[in-house]
Design an enzyme around this catalytic site. Structure first.
Site, PDB file in Angstrom:
ATOM      1  N   GLU A 415       0.814  -1.211   0.000  1.00 48.30           N
ATOM      2  CA  GLU A 415       0.000   0.000   0.000  1.00 48.30           C
ATOM      3  C   GLU A 415       0.851   1.265   0.000  1.00 48.30           C
ATOM      4  O   GLU A 415       0.782   2.100   0.895  1.00 48.30           O
ATOM      5  CB  GLU A 415      -0.968  -0.033   1.177  1.00 48.30           C
ATOM      6  N   GLU A 491      -4.388 -10.465   0.064  1.00 53.25           N
ATOM      7  CA  GLU A 491      -5.249 -10.347   1.236  1.00 53.25           C
ATOM      8  C   GLU A 491      -6.665 -10.667   0.799  1.00 53.25           C
ATOM      9  O   GLU A 491      -7.135 -10.176  -0.225  1.00 53.25           O
ATOM     10  CB  GLU A 491      -5.212  -8.943   1.846  1.00 53.25           C
TER      11      GLU A 491
END
Length: 989
Positions: A415, A491
């Site tokens: 991220e 994820e």
């Protein structure tokens, strides 16, 4: 954001550079014949509120720190009573003003005095730090060694000329905030300190500077290639392979390959003139071929978890026993892969992954997610001035971990948006280690990577990707390249609170499409910090419990383990969903098909058995002989003839696959996989002859004194039709219930309003439904009560008709529900709730168990006859919420210690929940210590439940698991097991 000042004016902790004075990064090895001195233990400690509150005189020899406090190292100082932990997910807990940090910058000065062993040989030595958060300045015997950042990466300094035989003074100044903090926004507790080991390591003349073990495997020939590059040169011996070769020279020999399923390691030794290092070598080759990620020529499937390092008492300061315990639990729950979110783990963890067998995506210590809050302005990965720091972090990860066969991919970080800095990292890694693919999720163009990775793509999108039919990228070349990549969900299935739901549907996609090579559940463990109330009761704290001005609540508790490492129901479900052996029964043919879902192992390490049960009572059992079945192959086994059984009721076959012998991760008999399927039914339904409680002649309702109606064992309020007594004991009458204490997944995501069912339910008034009695009718053999259930300010309702009848000692209830008006939301639940005597603290049931289950999280529930205390039925989620339902219950019995109690039969089978507190209390609680046992046992008998999903950060509940408002009919029969099964409070027995 303004430009940073010239570097000369910027203090070291705000400099964008990675640090000064450190040696080049190198491989980690846990042992050699060179001497080591561990410098952990009790250090002197002083905490200051700012970085410049104190001068550096404490680092000089002779400084008197006797009045300082004592702090253990490794540790985080906020967990030792100095300051407070703080949790944010995305937002930086300081102004976004890179590279500057607040003047309020907690700074810990650490002092350690140590003597050298008497036989210390002198000469070169290095001082090694495994992990310091977030920036440190180091002195030895008054001489500054340098500064460093990169909290979860090692650093070494040359110290040989500075060492003294006795009274060496090591001084370390640690700042909580630094420029490095902008690169470490990793959805976890902000916890400064020296949290990994500090070690002094001898470097004899001719000792190993660094080495790189290159081990490949050719699956077509069964041979391995070994080359060990080493500075300085030396020899490598592998006794089991008969090898004694110079470093730098390749050799090809027949070997057994390493894999996560069969982690074959060869003991070896690297020897130079000055040092001998024991090695454990694993031969394996990783490649992306024809759009598929392969190891040793075979497609692999990740059944993985994301793993933060965490302990409820020590934060990220983990010992090796805890690391091993984590891996044993993973292996025992069929997990085969770890993504090291979002930083390299302690290096010993990777040694254990090599030993026990685990695929690892090793992720760099890098996340800049907080820049998303300001439109990614100033993002370090898009600013070339930060590139040296990014390359430093990449090099320190790769060099440290390059010799681990378990590491099959490097990840650039997490991220961080996009930017040239990531490309620079990828280029460096690819040049240094071309034998491993590169991963990064945050760039949809996949410009720098070898696999297409996504977070929380829902089932429908994942299926499109599996078909290589996802929406195209604007750039045709980039689209073609990405479409030919393997796909993983780095994820998925956000394991926050009760959930995740939908795991089985994801696994179907992974099993169906070659391109979809599995994923990594977020995440392994809840990060709840253990705290105690004034009376000593332990609970787990989360964001906001420490007075943080910014925090993200219990979003830090989103794991498959509770903080104390107790497996959650989600982990039990995951184990079942990803089991590497699929067992399917065909009762018509009298056969069982066993399919080997391993990537490398055959089934010879497993033993297979069958059990035959009727109405939950075990009958015959036996073993299967399974032929040699390789990965991807199936074997068809014959069931024995259906055994004769005197009992009536449902008959079930259960087939289990267990370890045939002890392994490194579980003992013989450990269950790996199982399946259950119905046999031919014996007698009526699930209530065997031994289970049925016979009734008698039907009763007619009759009026009694005090405005009551008596019907069999039941006594009702004549005006409202509410059941007031059963067999003479008072109770809270069964009545329609649609509310549950919302789960974390019901609460959804702040950035996605449609996911916030909790908010929508409350706005619709589902938590405050009112019950209006429309009619009470007594006629024939029944008492009929018609009610309208609705919320204030709403005109939609649930018209509910309760029809009561009785025969002998059995009281029967039929419930019919008809929605009125427009229902736009699913219902949380649909059933009846009743309040019983709290002394009924033991529950036995026939149905799904032994643990909790919900419509989209019930794969692990098997039909049987189960028993638990009311306390054992509760699941202690860190933030209390709906929990504890048992599915497909045919009958249940709630009993007291003397055996008296109540039996409840249902048609159709129902969901059973029993709690010592009300839904309202559960809804209001923030921590487990807020729940106080009440004077009522609350029992929920549900016809249907809304699914769980994983909308706390993932997909909504799938359409088939939504509980839409629709006409429904269900029934229950209540049977007192003794004439008086509860004594009202204050009444003598």
């Amino acid at each position: 954001m303004h430009e940073p000042e010239p570097s000369a004016a910027v203090p070291y902790y705000e400099d964008m550079a990675p640090g000064t004075g450190a040696l080049p990064p190198r491989a980690w090895w846990p042992a050699s014949d060179a001497r080591r001195v561990g410098l952990g233990g009790a250090w002197r400690f002083r905490l200051s509120a700012t970085a410049q509150a104190e001068d550096d005189s404490f680092a000089r020899p002779g400084y008197d720190a006797a009045r300082w406090d004592v702090l253990p190292v490794p540790s985080h100082w906020p967990l030792q009573g100095y300051g407070q932990p703080a949790y944010t997910n995305v937002r930086y807990p300081f102004p976004v003003d890179p590279p500057y940090v607040p003047t309020e910058n907690p700074t810990g000065d650490h002092l350690r005095t140590f003597d050298l062993p008497d036989d210390w040989p002198g000469g070169a030595a290095v001082l090694r730090f495994e992990g310091v958060d977030s920036c440190a300045r180091v002195w030895l015997n008054g001489t500054e060694l340098g500064t460093f950042k990169g909290s979860r990466l090692p650093v070494e300094f040359e110290v040989g000329e500075l060492l003294r035989p006795q009274q060496n003074v090591l001084a370390v100044r640690v700042h909580q905030w630094s420029s490095g903090s902008y690169l470490e926004d990793q959805d976890m507790w902000w916890l400064p300190g020296i949290f990994r080991e500090v070690t002094l390591i001898e470097r004899p003349e001719g000792a190993v500077t660094d080495f790189f073990v290159h081990c490949g495997y050719d699956h077509t020939t069964g041979t391995g290639t070994l080359r060990v590059d080493c500075e300085p040169g030396g020899t490598v011996t592998v006794p089991e392979l008969g090898l004694d070769i110079p470093t730098g020279e390749p050799v090809i020999v027949p070997v057994e390959p390493w894999s996560a399923e069969l982690p074959r390691l060869y003991d070896a030794e690297l020897a130079t003139e000055g040092e001998r290092i024991p090695l454990r070598i694993g031969f394996r080759t990783v490649a992306v071929e024809d759009g598929v990620l392969k190891v040793n020529g075979r497609r692999i499937a990740f059944r993985g978890v994301n793993r933060h390092e965490f302990d409820p008492d020590h934060g990220r300061a983990l010992d090796q026993e805890t690391m091993r315990d984590d891996l044993l639990l993973m292996k025992q729950h069929n997990i085969n892969a770890v993504r090291t979110s979002h930083y390299p783990p302690h290096p010993a963890f990777l040694d254990l992954c090599d030993e026990l067998g685990m695929w690892v995506i090793d992720e760099c210590d890098l996340e800049t997610h907080g820049f998303e809050e300001v439109g990614w302005r100033g993002n370090p990965v898009a600013d070339e001035r930060w590139t040296p720091a990014l390359l430093d972090r990449a090099a320190r990860m790769v060099e440290r971990d390059k010799n681990h066969p378990s590491v099959v991919m490097w990840s650039l970080g997490n991220e961080c948006g996009t930017g040239a800095g990531l490309s620079a990292m990828a280029s460096w890694i690819r040049e240094r280690d071309p034998a491993r693919p590169i991963h990064y999720e945050g760039d949809l163009s996949c410009a720098d990577v070898d696999v297409y990775s996504r977070m929380y793509a829902d089932h429908a999108e994942s299926e499109l990707i599996g078909r290589r039919a996802e929406p195209p990228l604007a750039d045709a070349e980039s689209d073609k390249r990405r479409r030919n990549m393997p796909f993983i969900l780095c994820e998925y299935a956000h394991a926050m609170g009760n959930g995740p739901g939908g795991l089985a549907e994801y696994q179907r996609i992974f099993d169906t499409y070659e391109r979809c090579q599995g994923g990594f559940v977020w995440e392994w463990i809840d990060h709840g910090l253990r705290r105690r109330t004034a009376d000593g009761t332990a609970y787990f704290a989360y964001g906001g419990d420490f007075g943080e001005e910014l925090h993200d609540g219990n979003f830090v508790c989103d794991g498959l383990l509770f903080p104390d490492r107790t497996p959650s129901p989600g982990l039990v479900e995951y184990k079942k969903v990803i089991e590497p052996v699929r067992i399917a029964g065909d009762v018509g043919r009298g056969q069982v098909t066993v399919t080997n879902r391993h990537d490398f192992a055959d089934l010879s390490g497993l033993a297979f058995s069958w059990t035959y049960e009727v109405a939950g009572v075990a009958g015959d059992s036996g073993r299967f002989t399974v032929p040699l079945t390789g990965p991807g192959q199936s074997a068809v086994l014959d069931l024995p003839p259906m055994p004769r059984s005197p009992a009536e009721g449902e008959a079930w076959w259960t087939v289990r696959a267990v370890l045939a012998e002890d392994t490194a991760w579980a003992p013989a008999g450990h269950e790996v996989a199982w399946a259950q399927f119905p046999a031919a039914q014996r007698g009526p339904g699930g209530l065997g002859a031994a289970d049925r409680v016979h009734g008698g002649a039907p009763h007619a309702p009759r009026l009694a004194e005090g405005g009551m109606v008596v019907l069999g064992p039941g006594t009702f309020d004549a005006a409202t039709g509410a059941l007031r007594y059963l067999a003479g004991a008072p109770l809270e009458a069964p009545r329609l219930d649609v509310w549950r204490a919302p789960t974390d997944n019901d609460r959804g995501m702040p950035w996605f309003p449609d996911s916030q069912l909790d908010r929508q339910w409350r706005e619709s008034g589902l938590h405050r439904m009112r019950h209006r009695v429309v009619r009470v009718a007594v006629g024939g053999d029944t008492l009929t009560v018609t009610t309208r259930v609705a919320a204030a300010a709403a005109d939609n309702a649930l018209l509910t008709v309760y029809t009561w009848s009785a025969a002998g000692d059995r009281l029967h209830l039929d419930v019919a529900v008809t929605p009125e008006g427009e229902w736009r939301l699913p219902l949380p639940r649909l059933g009846v709730r009743m309040g019983l005597c709290p002394t009924l603290d033991s529950v036995e049931w026939y149905g799904g168990g032994p643990g909790e289950a919900y419509p989209d999280s019930r794969t692990a529930a098997r039909v049987g006859r189960w028993r638990a205390s009311v306390e054992e039925l509760q699941t202690p989620y860190v933030r209390p919420q709906e929990n504890g339902a048992r599915p497909d219950v045919r009958w249940s019995e709630l009993r007291r210690a003397d055996g008296s109690g109540l039996r409840i039969e249902g048609a159709p089978a129902y969901w059973l929940t029993a709690r010592p507190w009300s839904t309202e209390a559960l809804d209001a609680a923030r921590h487990t210590t807020d729940l106080v046992r009440e004077e009522t046992l609350w029992v929920h008998l549900d016809h249907a439940l809304h699914g769980l999903g994983s909308a706390s950060c993932g997909p909504l509940t799938l359409p088939g698991d939504r509980l839409e408002a629709a006409p429904a009919a269900f029934s229950f029969t209540f049977v007192p097991l003794e004439a008086t099964w509860c004594v009202p409070p204050g009444v003598e027995q």
